[in-house]
Design a protein around this motif. Sequence first.
Motif, short mmCIF file in Angstrom:
data_model
loop_
_atom_site.label_atom_id
_atom_site.label_comp_id
_atom_site.label_asym_id
_atom_site.label_seq_id
_atom_site.Cartn_x
_atom_site.Cartn_y
_atom_site.Cartn_z
N VAL A 90 7.24 -1.78 -1.02
CA VAL A 90 7.43 -3.05 -0.31
C VAL A 90 6.10 -3.62 0.19
CG1 VAL A 90 9.81 -2.56 0.36
CG2 VAL A 90 7.95 -1.94 1.91
N LYS A 91 5.01 -3.01 -0.28
CA LYS A 91 3.64 -3.48 0.00
C LYS A 91 3.31 -3.51 1.49
CE LYS A 91 3.23 -5.83 -4.25
NZ LYS A 91 3.79 -6.57 -5.17
N LYS A 92 3.81 -2.52 2.22
CA LYS A 92 3.44 -2.38 3.63
C LYS A 92 2.29 -1.40 3.81
CE LYS A 92 7.60 -3.85 5.83
NZ LYS A 92 7.89 -4.17 7.18
N LEU A 93 2.00 -0.66 2.75
CA LEU A 93 0.89 0.30 2.77
C LEU A 93 0.01 -0.01 1.56
CD1 LEU A 93 -0.30 2.78 4.19
CD2 LEU A 93 1.12 4.20 2.72
N ARG A 94 -1.21 -0.44 1.85
CA ARG A 94 -2.14 -0.80 0.77
C ARG A 94 -2.47 0.44 -0.04
NH1 ARG A 94 -7.64 -1.03 1.06
NH2 ARG A 94 -7.56 -0.78 3.31
N HIS A 95 -2.44 0.30 -1.37
CA HIS A 95 -2.67 1.43 -2.26
C HIS A 95 -3.14 0.92 -3.61
CE1 HIS A 95 1.32 -0.01 -3.27
NE2 HIS A 95 1.18 0.55 -4.45
N GLN A 96 -3.54 1.87 -4.46
CA GLN A 96 -3.90 1.55 -5.84
C GLN A 96 -3.23 2.55 -6.77
OE1 GLN A 96 -8.19 1.51 -6.14
NE2 GLN A 96 -8.17 -0.73 -6.07
N ARG A 97 -2.87 2.05 -7.92
CA ARG A 97 -2.36 2.94 -8.97
C ARG A 97 -3.48 3.14 -9.97
NH1 ARG A 97 2.99 4.22 -9.50
NH2 ARG A 97 4.36 3.12 -8.09
N VAL A 98 -3.72 4.38 -10.34
CA VAL A 98 -4.73 4.70 -11.34
C VAL A 98 -4.08 5.56 -12.41
CG1 VAL A 98 -6.69 4.51 -9.77
CG2 VAL A 98 -5.55 6.69 -10.00
N GLY A 99 -4.61 5.50 -13.60
CA GLY A 99 -4.09 6.32 -14.69
C GLY A 99 -3.24 5.52 -15.65
N VAL A 100 -2.61 6.23 -16.55
CA VAL A 100 -1.82 5.64 -17.62
C VAL A 100 -0.34 5.68 -17.22
CG1 VAL A 100 -1.22 5.83 -20.07
CG2 VAL A 100 -3.51 6.41 -19.30
N GLY A 101 0.44 4.69 -17.69
CA GLY A 101 1.86 4.65 -17.36
C GLY A 101 2.04 4.33 -15.89
N ARG A 102 2.90 5.08 -15.23
CA ARG A 102 3.09 4.88 -13.79
C ARG A 102 1.85 5.29 -13.02
NH1 ARG A 102 8.48 7.65 -12.13
NH2 ARG A 102 7.58 7.18 -10.11
N GLY A 103 1.09 6.20 -13.60
CA GLY A 103 -0.16 6.63 -12.99
C GLY A 103 0.03 7.39 -11.69
N LYS A 104 -1.02 7.36 -10.90
CA LYS A 104 -1.03 8.07 -9.64
C LYS A 104 -1.34 7.07 -8.54
CE LYS A 104 -3.13 12.12 -7.59
NZ LYS A 104 -3.87 13.33 -7.91
N ILE A 105 -0.70 7.21 -7.41
CA ILE A 105 -0.96 6.33 -6.27
C ILE A 105 -2.04 6.96 -5.41
CG2 ILE A 105 0.00 5.40 -4.13
CD1 ILE A 105 2.64 5.07 -5.56
#
Length: 98
Positions: A30-45
């Motif tokens: 819900v975008k209440k915690l700023r984060h980034q996804r890295v990697g392929v597919g769903r990746g890692k948060i």
Amino acid sequence: MIADEKVFTVKEAARSLRLSVASIYALCAVKKLRHQRVGVGRGKILIPADSIQEYLAKGTVEPAGVSPPPRGTRVKSFGHLDSDRLLAAWKAQGVKSV
């Protein structure tokens, strides 16, 4: 995000905030915690440490500014009650002394 910056995995963020892993995923969704996804597919948060501080700051509840009454001031706790009606109800129930 810079490589030197401290980042948390979802599990580490959950442990840090004393929340469940599912709650961290939900906050990210819900975008209440700023984060980034890295990697392929769903990746890692990855969650930057400062975004955890931002999240906590947004949720901080400040006092309403209500100060206690001055010393010696009588506070009416039940100002919404009608004392005459209450006394009549007690008498109707047989209370002898009020």
